[in-house]
Write a protein that holds these residues in place. Sequence first.
Motif, short mmCIF file in Angstrom:
data_model
loop_
_atom_site.label_atom_id
_atom_site.label_comp_id
_atom_site.label_asym_id
_atom_site.label_seq_id
_atom_site.Cartn_x
_atom_site.Cartn_y
_atom_site.Cartn_z
N GLU A 136 3.97 1.73 7.95
CA GLU A 136 2.99 0.95 9.37
C GLU A 136 2.62 1.23 10.08
O GLU A 136 1.18 0.80 10.30
N VAL A 137 3.23 2.37 10.92
CA VAL A 137 2.18 3.11 12.45
C VAL A 137 0.82 3.24 11.59
O VAL A 137 -0.28 3.63 11.84
N LEU A 138 1.29 4.33 10.17
CA LEU A 138 0.59 5.11 9.87
C LEU A 138 -0.80 4.19 8.87
O LEU A 138 -1.61 5.12 9.35
N THR A 139 -0.66 3.05 8.54
CA THR A 139 -1.38 2.29 7.82
C THR A 139 -2.02 1.89 8.46
O THR A 139 -3.65 1.95 8.28
N LEU A 140 -1.58 1.41 10.05
CA LEU A 140 -2.65 0.69 10.51
C LEU A 140 -3.74 1.83 11.63
O LEU A 140 -4.15 1.37 11.89
N SER A 141 -2.93 3.10 11.24
CA SER A 141 -3.84 4.31 11.58
C SER A 141 -5.13 4.39 11.18
O SER A 141 -6.20 4.91 11.49
N ASP A 236 1.89 -7.06 9.10
CA ASP A 236 3.11 -6.40 8.52
C ASP A 236 3.05 -5.37 8.00
O ASP A 236 2.93 -6.28 6.57
N PHE A 237 2.49 -4.40 7.59
CA PHE A 237 2.36 -3.58 6.57
C PHE A 237 3.59 -2.78 6.44
O PHE A 237 3.33 -1.50 6.02
N GLY A 238 4.71 -2.77 6.35
CA GLY A 238 5.98 -2.01 6.47
C GLY A 238 5.86 -1.85 4.88
O GLY A 238 6.38 -0.69 4.66
N LEU A 239 5.43 -2.40 4.40
CA LEU A 239 5.73 -2.86 3.04
C LEU A 239 4.69 -1.98 2.11
O LEU A 239 4.46 -1.66 0.12
N ALA A 240 3.22 -1.34 3.17
CA ALA A 240 1.89 -0.97 1.92
C ALA A 240 1.96 -0.06 1.78
O ALA A 240 3.20 0.91 1.74
N LYS A 241 1.20 0.41 0.26
CA LYS A 241 0.89 1.54 -0.63
C LYS A 241 0.31 1.99 -0.67
O LYS A 241 -0.47 1.43 -0.94
N LEU A 242 0.06 3.33 -0.66
CA LEU A 242 -1.32 3.82 -0.78
C LEU A 242 -1.73 4.08 -2.30
O LEU A 242 -0.63 4.38 -3.19
#
Length: 381
Positions: A136-141, A236-242
């Motif tokens: 989540e931290v890195l996706t939203l970064s 809530d991007f904890g499950l986001a995937k590249l």
Amino acid sequence: MRVLSCCRIKRSDTMKKTSLKSSKSSVHEIKKASHKYDDVHALSTIARSISMNTGTTKQRMIAEDILRHGHVRVPAEIFTFRELANATENFNPELLVGEGGFGRVYKGYLKKTNQVVAVKQLDRNGVQGNREFLAEVLTLSLVHHPNLVNLIGYCADGHQRILVYEYMCNGSLEHHLLDLPPNKKPLDWYTRMHIAKVAAQGLEYLHDTANPPIIYRDFKASNILLDENFNPKLSDFGLAKLGPTGEQDHVSTRVMGTYGYCAPEYAQTGQLTTKSDVYSFGVVFLEIISGRRVIDNTKPPEEENLISWAKPLFKDRRKFTVMADPLLEGKYPVKGLYQALAVAAMCLQEEASTRPLIGDVVTALEYLAMKTDDDSSEPEV
């Protein structure tokens, strides 16, 4: 001699200018390299601070993979636990604004910036562990868009895992749509269509603009937050995937998400594509239209699963009005209802390849969110 001297002076000036230009270029390159180093260093710091006893190497690999694929806007703030305890009055239950399997969300106030924030304290034993917190931290970064919630910072003190977001004063779409108390005013038709359109634009950014594409993987009503004007933002991007790159058409991953919202092919095989998000969008869009939860155990057995209940109705246009939320009290354009249900049905196709791209969904919803002169007209049956 005078001419020669003059030439020497001019040449000397030119050399100085060239030297100056070269110097400026070098400074620019040094700054660029410095910023790149800062990003790498910041990501390494995040990975180290989040890692506890296991997974350090894997988490650092995630950080490096994200950094390779785009410009990272590392969150400006790294908060201490004491700062966030002060901001939430020691996590006062009266400031609790949301709760779920991930933990609790509190309304907070940061004195030094005079800012109201949402403070999400993750449950140490919950579903969102170190890996999801880091994702989540890195996706939203990596991403920044008006339809995605803005991450202000985070805290990784000891065992604490806390995320700090901009505060969305109208809470989640779920609170305004599903299981409304008798005294709460329901959302009108055009507000619903506007929310669906803007939320779809958030997905469109993740799928089509982010490089590589990002698969959200947890699109649901409780993850769509609303500001004072009912403009939605995905959270809530904890499950986001590249997403897949090159010649790949999917990524394989463990099945995660919320029951009822997962696309059938993803639930069965673990193969994830952007079309998996389109299916989840279709589920939420049907919730928006009908006011029904995707899984509701208070309903009769044949109506507990929203998708199973709706699929036979999709085949008979004369029954479309049955799927409209009764709380709308018939205050919607019938033609618009028919078109909205057609969009939902396309998103909910069993075969991923037959679902529309999210960009095409946005185009359709832009039309549905506009009031037109023929809104009251009856469509042909």
